[in-house]
Write a protein that holds these residues in place. Structure first.
Motif, PDB file in Angstrom:
ATOM      1  N   GLY A  64      -3.876   7.093   0.989  1.00 51.29           N
ATOM      2  CA  GLY A  64      -3.017   7.493  -0.118  1.00 51.29           C
ATOM      3  C   GLY A  64      -2.657   8.965  -0.090  1.00 51.29           C
ATOM      4  O   GLY A  64      -3.212   9.750   0.685  1.00 51.29           O
ATOM      5  N   GLY A  69      -2.450   9.413  -5.897  1.00 51.56           N
ATOM      6  CA  GLY A  69      -3.334   8.267  -5.783  1.00 51.56           C
ATOM      7  C   GLY A  69      -4.806   8.601  -5.706  1.00 51.56           C
ATOM      8  O   GLY A  69      -5.507   8.163  -4.791  1.00 51.56           O
ATOM      9  N   THR A  72      -6.864   5.535  -5.619  1.00 57.46           N
ATOM     10  CA  THR A  72      -6.862   4.845  -4.331  1.00 57.46           C
ATOM     11  C   THR A  72      -8.023   5.339  -3.477  1.00 57.46           C
ATOM     12  O   THR A  72      -8.651   4.560  -2.753  1.00 57.46           O
ATOM     13  N   PRO A 128      -1.711   2.849  -1.880  1.00 59.92           N
ATOM     14  CA  PRO A 128      -1.167   3.745  -2.900  1.00 59.92           C
ATOM     15  C   PRO A 128       0.199   3.271  -3.368  1.00 59.92           C
ATOM     16  O   PRO A 128       0.902   2.556  -2.654  1.00 59.92           O
ATOM     17  N   ALA A 192      -3.427   3.478 -10.762  1.00 64.44           N
ATOM     18  CA  ALA A 192      -2.484   4.578 -10.971  1.00 64.44           C
ATOM     19  C   ALA A 192      -1.829   4.498 -12.348  1.00 64.44           C
ATOM     20  O   ALA A 192      -1.657   5.510 -13.028  1.00 64.44           O
TER      21      ALA A 192
END
Length: 357
Positions: A64, A69, A72, A128, A192
């Motif tokens: 990511g 991110g 992530t 991501p 996210a």
């Protein structure tokens, strides 16, 4: 040495660590990954191949962009730890190999799945939502994986089935309203999206309603898993999955265009390219609202008709021709009152030369 005290100073930024296991989406996510692993690991064909040293199962993750991110990164660490714990416990039937790759190397890496004489499976577990300016990474990864019958895509995303079936929201209403659920519950969203919602106290969904001039922009907008260039939350209307209609976007403009005149305005558009240009058919009049649901926010059509928010309906537009005419007359009068008596155009040649003076 007597009397000497050792001290250690550790410097940590406040947003450096996220306890991913405490976030509401993670348990569902982990279960999805482990179910996929177990589904492959218990196939008789795979068990025989493993016995013959010809079987393999990998869990893939796409690296990511740390700017967009951070979850992530942390989900990948937690996933490996929890899969190992589950394997030792006996609930995970196979210990997979974890492979994290750059997006541009993913296609080459997935060729591993098609090795002749081998029985191999994959689970794409982490991806991501945005890398650099590219906000379509998840769609691109799904497309790459669709070429293979022996890999499942299980990364967490905002357009999953749960989010499509259950309406949930964080905050209160205003100019752009949230669809009101029967009971307020915690949203099941991607890492996210959850991060952005919590950071900005933003609703997960908002509705644009009652515009007669821009009907195609009306509907339910979902919080994106990436921010607008202004750093504010951005929303997208998927038109209930109708691919014949363009996606619509609700975002907050930055000061990079129009000589900064649209910095802070909320804008709705029907083309992703217009987001970068701070363009759209509908925009707010005020530029100081952190969210499109801010109470008292007023809106303007591309034609210049200023309208005010409605009672509880969200974006409530002109409700009759008299009101529309009055708003248009007021807008024109204000423009004329501030207009200069003379302007001069200069500096262009060629086909524009006749307009100078």
């Amino acid at each position: 040495m007597a009397g000497l005290v050792k001290t250690t100073n550790v410097h940590v930024r406040s947003k450096d660590f996220v306890d991913i296991r405490k976030e509401i989406w993670y348990a569902q996510y982990l279960s999805s990954i482990c179910d996929a692993i177990n589904s492959y690991a218990t196939k008789k064909k795979f068990l025989k191949a493993v016995k013959d040293n010809k079987g393999g199962l990998r869990v893939f993750g796409v690296e990511g962009d740390i700017r967009f991110g951070i979850r992530t990164k942390y989900e990948w660490i937690a996933l490996q730890e929890d899969c190992e714990a589950a394997f030792l416990q006996g609930t995970l039937k196979y210990r997979p190999t974890f492979v994290r790759v750059k997006f541009e190397d993913l296609e080459d890496e997935l060729e591993w799945l098609e090795k002749s004489g081998k029985v191999r499976y994959g689970v794409l577990a982490s991806c991501p939502s945005q890398i650099g300016d590219d906000v379509r990474i998840m769609d691109k990864v799904r497309d790459i994986c669709s070429e293979y019958d022996n890999i499942s895509v299980n990364f967490s995303s905002g357009d999953n089935v749960v989010n499509g079936l259950f309406q949930v929201a964080h905050g209160g209403g205003g100019a752009a309203e949230e669809p009101a659920p029967a009971a307020r519950v915690s949203p099941v969203v991607s890492p996210a999206v959850e991060a952005i919602a919590l950071e900005h106290s933003a609703p997960v969904k908002v509705s644009l309603t009652e515009s007669k001039e821009s009907v195609h922009l009306m509907g339910v907008y979902e919080l994106c898993d990436s921010k607008a260039r202004s750093g504010s939350p951005m929303y997208v209307n998927h038109n209930a999955g109708d691919e014949t209609k363009p996606k619509c976007y609700l975002y907050r403009a930055d000061g990079s265009t129009h000589n900064g005149a649209r910095d802070g305005l909320w804008i709705a558009c029907d083309d992703e390219g217009e987001v970068a240009a701070n363009q759209g058919l509908i925009r707010s009049v005020q530029a100081d609202a952190d969210l499109p649901t801010a109470a008292g926010l007023t809106w303007i059509q591309a034609e210049g008709i200023v309208v005010t928010e409605g009672e509880a309906a969200g974006l409530a537009w002109i409700k009759g021709e008299p009101e529309r005419a009055a708003a248009a007359e007021k807008t024109a009068a204000e423009a004329c009152a501030n207009a200069p008596s003379k302007v001069t155009l200069a500096g262009r040649e060629g086909r524009w030369e006749g307009l100078m003076g």
